[in-house]
Every structure is written in C-alpha cells, then in structure tokens.
Design a protein around this motif. Structure first.
Motif, PDB file in Angstrom:
ATOM      1  N   ASP A   1       0.847  -1.194   0.000  1.00 58.60           N
ATOM      2  CA  ASP A   1       0.000   0.000   0.000  1.00 58.60           C
ATOM      3  C   ASP A   1       0.883   1.246   0.000  1.00 58.60           C
ATOM      4  O   ASP A   1       1.914   1.284   0.683  1.00 58.60           O
ATOM      5  N   PRO A   2       0.512   2.287  -0.754  1.00 61.95           N
ATOM      6  CA  PRO A   2       1.318   3.511  -0.771  1.00 61.95           C
ATOM      7  C   PRO A   2       1.513   4.065   0.638  1.00 61.95           C
ATOM      8  O   PRO A   2       0.567   4.151   1.423  1.00 61.95           O
ATOM      9  N   HIS A   3       2.759   4.416   0.954  1.00 59.19           N
ATOM     10  CA  HIS A   3       3.073   4.972   2.260  1.00 59.19           C
ATOM     11  C   HIS A   3       4.234   5.958   2.129  1.00 59.19           C
ATOM     12  O   HIS A   3       5.046   5.847   1.215  1.00 59.19           O
ATOM     13  N   PRO A   4       4.292   6.942   3.051  1.00 59.82           N
ATOM     14  CA  PRO A   4       5.356   7.942   2.963  1.00 59.82           C
ATOM     15  C   PRO A   4       6.714   7.336   3.291  1.00 59.82           C
ATOM     16  O   PRO A   4       6.825   6.427   4.121  1.00 59.82           O
ATOM     17  N   TYR A   5       7.715   7.853   2.623  1.00 63.04           N
ATOM     18  CA  TYR A   5       9.086   7.397   2.851  1.00 63.04           C
ATOM     19  C   TYR A   5      10.019   8.579   2.598  1.00 63.04           C
ATOM     20  O   TYR A   5       9.842   9.312   1.620  1.00 63.04           O
ATOM     21  N   ARG A   6      10.984   8.761   3.476  1.00 58.04           N
ATOM     22  CA  ARG A   6      11.979   9.827   3.327  1.00 58.04           C
ATOM     23  C   ARG A   6      13.326   9.191   3.014  1.00 58.04           C
ATOM     24  O   ARG A   6      13.783   8.300   3.732  1.00 58.04           O
ATOM     25  N   SER A   7      13.937   9.656   1.936  1.00 56.57           N
ATOM     26  CA  SER A   7      15.235   9.147   1.507  1.00 56.57           C
ATOM     27  C   SER A   7      16.255  10.274   1.577  1.00 56.57           C
ATOM     28  O   SER A   7      15.987  11.390   1.135  1.00 56.57           O
TER      29      SER A   7
ATOM     30  N   GLY B   1      20.968   2.984 -12.157  1.00 54.68           N
ATOM     31  CA  GLY B   1      19.833   3.831 -12.510  1.00 54.68           C
ATOM     32  C   GLY B   1      19.766   4.113 -13.998  1.00 54.68           C
ATOM     33  O   GLY B   1      20.777   4.487 -14.608  1.00 54.68           O
ATOM     34  N   TYR B   2      18.588   3.931 -14.580  1.00 56.33           N
ATOM     35  CA  TYR B   2      18.378   4.072 -16.016  1.00 56.33           C
ATOM     36  C   TYR B   2      17.202   4.989 -16.312  1.00 56.33           C
ATOM     37  O   TYR B   2      16.212   5.000 -15.588  1.00 56.33           O
ATOM     38  N   TRP B   3      17.292   5.702 -17.438  1.00 62.51           N
ATOM     39  CA  TRP B   3      16.141   6.369 -18.021  1.00 62.51           C
ATOM     40  C   TRP B   3      15.494   5.405 -19.009  1.00 62.51           C
ATOM     41  O   TRP B   3      16.199   4.740 -19.763  1.00 62.51           O
ATOM     42  N   VAL B   4      14.167   5.349 -19.001  1.00 65.59           N
ATOM     43  CA  VAL B   4      13.427   4.609 -20.023  1.00 65.59           C
ATOM     44  C   VAL B   4      12.293   5.504 -20.503  1.00 65.59           C
ATOM     45  O   VAL B   4      11.763   6.316 -19.749  1.00 65.59           O
ATOM     46  N   GLU B   5      11.937   5.359 -21.778  1.00 62.48           N
ATOM     47  CA  GLU B   5      10.949   6.280 -22.349  1.00 62.48           C
ATOM     48  C   GLU B   5       9.562   6.126 -21.742  1.00 62.48           C
ATOM     49  O   GLU B   5       8.791   7.079 -21.709  1.00 62.48           O
ATOM     50  N   ASP B   6       9.214   4.953 -21.259  1.00 54.62           N
ATOM     51  CA  ASP B   6       7.897   4.712 -20.673  1.00 54.62           C
ATOM     52  C   ASP B   6       8.077   3.625 -19.620  1.00 54.62           C
ATOM     53  O   ASP B   6       8.101   2.434 -19.936  1.00 54.62           O
ATOM     54  N   VAL B   7       8.231   4.043 -18.375  1.00 55.83           N
ATOM     55  CA  VAL B   7       8.560   3.074 -17.322  1.00 55.83           C
ATOM     56  C   VAL B   7       7.427   2.068 -17.104  1.00 55.83           C
ATOM     57  O   VAL B   7       7.684   0.907 -16.791  1.00 55.83           O
ATOM     58  N   ASP B   8       6.170   2.466 -17.312  1.00 55.12           N
ATOM     59  CA  ASP B   8       5.059   1.519 -17.167  1.00 55.12           C
ATOM     60  C   ASP B   8       5.181   0.392 -18.200  1.00 55.12           C
ATOM     61  O   ASP B   8       5.053  -0.787 -17.861  1.00 55.12           O
TER      62      ASP B   8
ATOM     63  N   TYR C   1       3.928   9.117 -10.010  1.00 55.59           N
ATOM     64  CA  TYR C   1       3.793  10.568 -10.088  1.00 55.59           C
ATOM     65  C   TYR C   1       2.733  10.998  -9.089  1.00 55.59           C
ATOM     66  O   TYR C   1       1.734  10.289  -8.874  1.00 55.59           O
ATOM     67  N   GLU C   2       2.932  12.165  -8.509  1.00 56.55           N
ATOM     68  CA  GLU C   2       1.983  12.695  -7.540  1.00 56.55           C
ATOM     69  C   GLU C   2       0.597  12.808  -8.166  1.00 56.55           C
ATOM     70  O   GLU C   2       0.438  13.370  -9.250  1.00 56.55           O
ATOM     71  N   GLY C   3      -0.410  12.205  -7.526  1.00 53.84           N
ATOM     72  CA  GLY C   3      -1.784  12.282  -8.002  1.00 53.84           C
ATOM     73  C   GLY C   3      -2.074  11.469  -9.254  1.00 53.84           C
ATOM     74  O   GLY C   3      -3.030  11.753  -9.966  1.00 53.84           O
ATOM     75  N   SER C   4      -1.262  10.461  -9.530  1.00 55.74           N
ATOM     76  CA  SER C   4      -1.414   9.691 -10.764  1.00 55.74           C
ATOM     77  C   SER C   4      -1.147   8.211 -10.503  1.00 55.74           C
ATOM     78  O   SER C   4      -0.508   7.848  -9.526  1.00 55.74           O
ATOM     79  N   ASP C   5      -1.643   7.369 -11.408  1.00 55.72           N
ATOM     80  CA  ASP C   5      -1.319   5.943 -11.356  1.00 55.72           C
ATOM     81  C   ASP C   5      -0.039   5.624 -12.128  1.00 55.72           C
ATOM     82  O   ASP C   5       0.475   4.523 -12.044  1.00 55.72           O
ATOM     83  N   ARG C   6       0.450   6.604 -12.910  1.00 58.38           N
ATOM     84  CA  ARG C   6       1.661   6.373 -13.716  1.00 58.38           C
ATOM     85  C   ARG C   6       2.891   6.226 -12.833  1.00 58.38           C
ATOM     86  O   ARG C   6       3.056   6.934 -11.845  1.00 58.38           O
ATOM     87  N   ILE C   7       3.759   5.321 -13.217  1.00 55.56           N
ATOM     88  CA  ILE C   7       4.986   5.078 -12.457  1.00 55.56           C
ATOM     89  C   ILE C   7       6.062   6.070 -12.871  1.00 55.56           C
ATOM     90  O   ILE C   7       6.285   6.306 -14.058  1.00 55.56           O
ATOM     91  N   ARG C   8       6.718   6.650 -11.872  1.00 59.86           N
ATOM     92  CA  ARG C   8       7.837   7.553 -12.104  1.00 59.86           C
ATOM     93  C   ARG C   8       9.163   6.813 -11.946  1.00 59.86           C
ATOM     94  O   ARG C   8      10.110   7.034 -12.686  1.00 59.86           O
ATOM     95  N   GLN C   9       9.256   5.950 -10.931  1.00 64.53           N
ATOM     96  CA  GLN C   9      10.458   5.169 -10.671  1.00 64.53           C
ATOM     97  C   GLN C   9      10.046   3.747 -10.321  1.00 64.53           C
ATOM     98  O   GLN C   9       9.056   3.537  -9.620  1.00 64.53           O
ATOM     99  N   TRP C  10      10.855   2.806 -10.779  1.00 64.31           N
ATOM    100  CA  TRP C  10      10.611   1.395 -10.484  1.00 64.31           C
ATOM    101  C   TRP C  10      11.938   0.733 -10.143  1.00 64.31           C
ATOM    102  O   TRP C  10      12.869   0.773 -10.930  1.00 64.31           O
ATOM    103  N   PHE C  11      12.016   0.179  -8.926  1.00 62.05           N
ATOM    104  CA  PHE C  11      13.172  -0.616  -8.514  1.00 62.05           C
ATOM    105  C   PHE C  11      12.820  -2.083  -8.681  1.00 62.05           C
ATOM    106  O   PHE C  11      11.756  -2.523  -8.228  1.00 62.05           O
ATOM    107  N   THR C  12      13.718  -2.835  -9.296  1.00 65.37           N
ATOM    108  CA  THR C  12      13.507  -4.266  -9.418  1.00 65.37           C
ATOM    109  C   THR C  12      14.008  -4.974  -8.164  1.00 65.37           C
ATOM    110  O   THR C  12      14.915  -4.496  -7.482  1.00 65.37           O
ATOM    111  N   ASP C  13      13.427  -6.109  -7.884  1.00 66.07           N
ATOM    112  CA  ASP C  13      13.886  -6.969  -6.805  1.00 66.07           C
ATOM    113  C   ASP C  13      15.201  -7.598  -7.258  1.00 66.07           C
ATOM    114  O   ASP C  13      15.238  -8.282  -8.288  1.00 66.07           O
TER     115      ASP C  13
END
Length: 173
Positions: A56-62, A97-104, A123-135
C-alpha cells in the motif's frame, strides 16, 4: 500471415550508479577524495512508495546526494532500517539507474521476463509510475532503478540547480 506490430521500446540509458552507505557525509568526503569528483550537499526527498513487503502507498523519506558531474552520476544513499535500504548486507553498490521512455511499458515487458517489483514510486496524483526498482533476487543480485523519461526535465533542472530543493521533484507527468 501478418503479425501484429509490436511497440518498440528503446533500450534503457544508464545515467547513475547508487551506493548504499552508512554515513552519507563521511562517504561523500571519501568518494570526493578517492574519485576526484564533487558532490551536491545531501538532501532529503519525501516520496510515496509501494514496496514488496508493504504494497500500500506509504510515505518514505530518503537521504541522498549526487555527484556534480555526469552522466554517469554517482548517487550516495543513506542506509536506514527499511527493507530495501538496510545495511544487512553491508555498504555496497545498491542499484544501477536508467532512463526509459515509458517506465510503465518497460515494467510490463520486464515483468514478463521474470523481473519482480521491489519499490514503485508514482507521479503525484497519478497511477503512472515515475520510478521502479527491481527486486535484486529476480536479476542475479542486481537491483535496477528505472526512471520515466517524462521526469527527466525536472531531474536535470534539479541537478543544474540543486538549491531548487528536492520538494520540487515529481510534479510533472
């Protein structure tokens, strides 16, 4: 027989290597001396994350800092007691860390190849993914962080003017 056209995704573009460190200020000084490169001051970034163990989405400080030269940038990430930034395996290279044209779309494609989610930042207020870390377990011990290319202008502006502050990140879609 005609095959359906497939979406062609460009290969990811490597732009940073992240190191997990116990003390970001000490590591920053040591990396500067050993590598002969400068670093921006350490900053804290507030995110909403979904993790493998807490979906579930939760706050995290890095807490992090980037080298002032790049790409390829060096990112130092302060370890903490979260499942994916723990020092249980010591200080180390944490991710590529990589840039990809469409992370989703990239995540969908890579999931079909067996890569699993470790962390998702939307992204804030969106279902679109901004960053994705793989296991890392799903890729021979390597963790990859994929950034959505639409976020690149914000990120590059932040790198050019670190004083903007991390709070300005993640606003664009």
């Amino acid at each position: 027989m005609t095959s359906e056209p497939q979406s062609v995704l460009k290969s990811p573009e490597l732009f940073h290597v992240g190191f997990l460190v116990a003390d970001i200020e000490a590591a920053r000084s040591q990396f500067e001396a050993a590598l002969g490169i400068g670093f921006h001051p350490a900053t804290e970034v507030d995110l909403m994350v979904e993790t493998m163990h807490h979906p579930d989405p939760h706050p995290y400080r890095s807490k992090l800092c980037y080298s002032t030269t790049g790409p390829v940038y060096v990112e130092l990430v302060q370890a903490d007691d979260s499942d994916y930034k723990s020092l249980s395996q010591g200080e180390r290279i944490h991710h590529l860390g990589y840039w990809v044209e469409d992370v989703d779309a990239w995540r969908d494609r890579q999931s079909q190849e067996g890569l699993r989610d470790e962390v998702i930042v939307r992204y804030e207020g969106s279902d679109r993914i901004r960053q994705w870390f793989t296991d890392p377990v799903s890729m021979h011990g390597v963790r990859a962080e994929y950034f959505d290319d639409a976020w690149r202008p914000d990120f590059e502006a932040w790198m050019a003017d670190w004083s903007r502050g991390a709070s300005t990140l993640g606003r664009s879609t």
